[in-house]
Design an enzyme around this catalytic site. Structure first.
Site, PDB file in Angstrom:
ATOM      1  N   GLN A  59      19.253   6.558  -3.810  1.00 16.64           N
ATOM      2  CA  GLN A  59      18.170   7.499  -3.556  1.00 16.64           C
ATOM      3  C   GLN A  59      18.471   8.419  -2.381  1.00 16.64           C
ATOM      4  OE1 GLN A  59      15.435   4.119  -2.625  1.00 16.64           O
ATOM      5  NE2 GLN A  59      14.733   5.410  -0.927  1.00 16.64           N
TER       6      GLN A  59
ATOM      7  N   CYS B 144      12.074   5.761  -3.989  1.00 19.69           N
ATOM      8  CA  CYS B 144      12.296   4.494  -4.674  1.00 19.69           C
ATOM      9  C   CYS B 144      11.383   4.327  -5.885  1.00 19.69           C
ATOM     10  CB  CYS B 144      12.108   3.336  -3.707  1.00 19.69           C
ATOM     11  SG  CYS B 144      10.479   3.322  -2.897  1.00 19.69           S
TER      12      CYS B 144
ATOM     13  N   HIS C 293       8.151  -0.618  -0.829  1.00 24.11           N
ATOM     14  CA  HIS C 293       9.365  -0.234  -1.541  1.00 24.11           C
ATOM     15  C   HIS C 293       9.216  -0.620  -3.012  1.00 24.11           C
ATOM     16  CE1 HIS C 293      13.536   0.864  -1.983  1.00 24.11           C
ATOM     17  NE2 HIS C 293      13.945  -0.359  -2.260  1.00 24.11           N
TER      18      HIS C 293
ATOM     19  N   ASN D  59      18.373  -2.523  -6.730  1.00 29.01           N
ATOM     20  CA  ASN D  59      17.857  -1.629  -5.710  1.00 29.01           C
ATOM     21  C   ASN D  59      18.405  -0.227  -5.928  1.00 29.01           C
ATOM     22  OD1 ASN D  59      16.402  -0.861  -3.464  1.00 29.01           O
ATOM     23  ND2 ASN D  59      17.510  -2.141  -2.020  1.00 29.01           N
TER      24      ASN D  59
END
Length: 333
Positions: free
Chosen positions: A134, A140, A279, A300
């Site tokens: 990102q 996110c 997140h 992630n």
């Protein structure tokens, strides 16, 4: 006696010099590996001191890991020259939107008559795209929404297509979605945008820029669509496991604690992260580790240099640690 004291002092002096040399070598390696270039000498000295302080914290933690007192390892990564507040400002959204059941078409609960496997990893089934980055943008939420949709589209259509986070960043800020680009947003509202919009463009046609720009959605390049949105029963890890096993990867919200900034591997077990979520990630499986216990396999969006090649194994069945089962969604395609 004086000779012995002098000798011990000399040993301590040599060890101090040796440790300082090691830190300096690690600092230089860090700058080279991650392409760190600073504005001036003062900035570099500041970053060097932050790096050293963080490295000492990492080393202290890893001694406990080696002794079997911690279930995960920490390490140097691209964030090791950042203060905790800087990391939060750069990587975590400033707007944390509370998810609402009104965004969803139904609530998923664990079926009573269906047995689920003891472990699953959707990567092994070809259902997960590569780890993305990102950048210095709190987007996110867009990566989490795209992550679950990419997988759900593959499971139904047997086509793994990388979809456009930038499409969401640029086009889902207006009402009723009201996301905030790099300042944060909702992965559920991102899925709602795709549902109402009639689709999302491919990554290839609408590449990521790590900054919010004007909307350039083009229906000629739609890569996937959403016909409904499901929310997993809130705070139920058993329902979350069933949803992952039966339906596929899904998006989820978590709380990122200080130690997660430097996570390298193992099962992340940190009771201090029982705080409001800040997140969004994609849960692509779960399993059990002999040292760390039950875990969630989480994709992630901080690049492949972080964690276990961009993934983190987070504690499972530990009272919804990091609130991973609080806001989990997946699309029906």
């Amino acid at each position: 006696m004086k000779i012995i004291i002098a000798f011990l002092a000399l040993i301590g002096y040599v060890q101090a010099i040796s440790y300082a040399d090691v830190l300096e070598s690690e600092w230089n390696t860090f700058k080279t590996e991650y392409g760190k270039i600073y504005e001036n000498k003062d900035e570099e000295q500041l970053r060097r001191q932050i790096f050293i302080d963080n490295k000492e914290m990492i080393d202290k933690h890893n001694k406990l890991y080696i002794a079997g007192e911690e279930t995960y390892e920490m390490g140097v990564n691209q964030f090791t020259d950042l203060l905790a507040k800087e990391f939060e400002s750069l990587m975590l959204p400033s707007h944390n939107i509370t998810e609402s059941d009104s965004l969803t078409d139904f609530i998923y609960t664990q079926p009573e008559d269906v047995a689920i496997p003891s472990s699953i990893d959707w990567r092994s089934k070809g259902a997960v795209t590569g780890v993305k980055d990102q950048g210095q943008c709190g987007s996110c939420w867009a990566f989490a929404a795209v992550g679950t949709l990419e997988s759900q589209h593959f499971i139904k259509n047997r086509q793994l297509i990388s979809l456009s986070e930038q499409n969401l960043l640029d086009c889902s800020s207006r009402a009723p979605f009201s996301n905030h680009g790099c300042d944060g947003g909702s992965h559920a509202r991102a899925l709602q945008y795709i549902q109402i919009n009639g689709g999302i463009d491919t990554e290839q046609s609408y590449p990521y820029r790590a900054t919010q720009q004007s909307c350039r959605f083009d229906k000629r390049f739609i890569g996937a669509t959403v016909r409904a949105i499901a929310r997993v029963q809130v705070n139920s890890e058993s329902s979350l496991a069933a949803a992952v096993a039966i339906t596929g990867p899904l998006s989820a919200s978590i709380h990122v604690s200080r130690n997660m900034q430097f996570y390298r591997g193992g099962v992340f077990n940190d009771p201090s992260c029982d705080k409001p979520t800040n997140h969004a990630v994609t849960v692509v499986g779960y399993g059990h580790d002999n040292q760390g216990g039950d875990y969630w396999l989480v994709k992630n969006s901080w690049g492949s240099a972080w964690g276990e090649s961009g993934y983190i194994r987070m504690s499972r069945n530990r009272n919804n640690q990091c609130r991973i089962a609080s806001n989990a969604f997946y699309p029906l395609v």
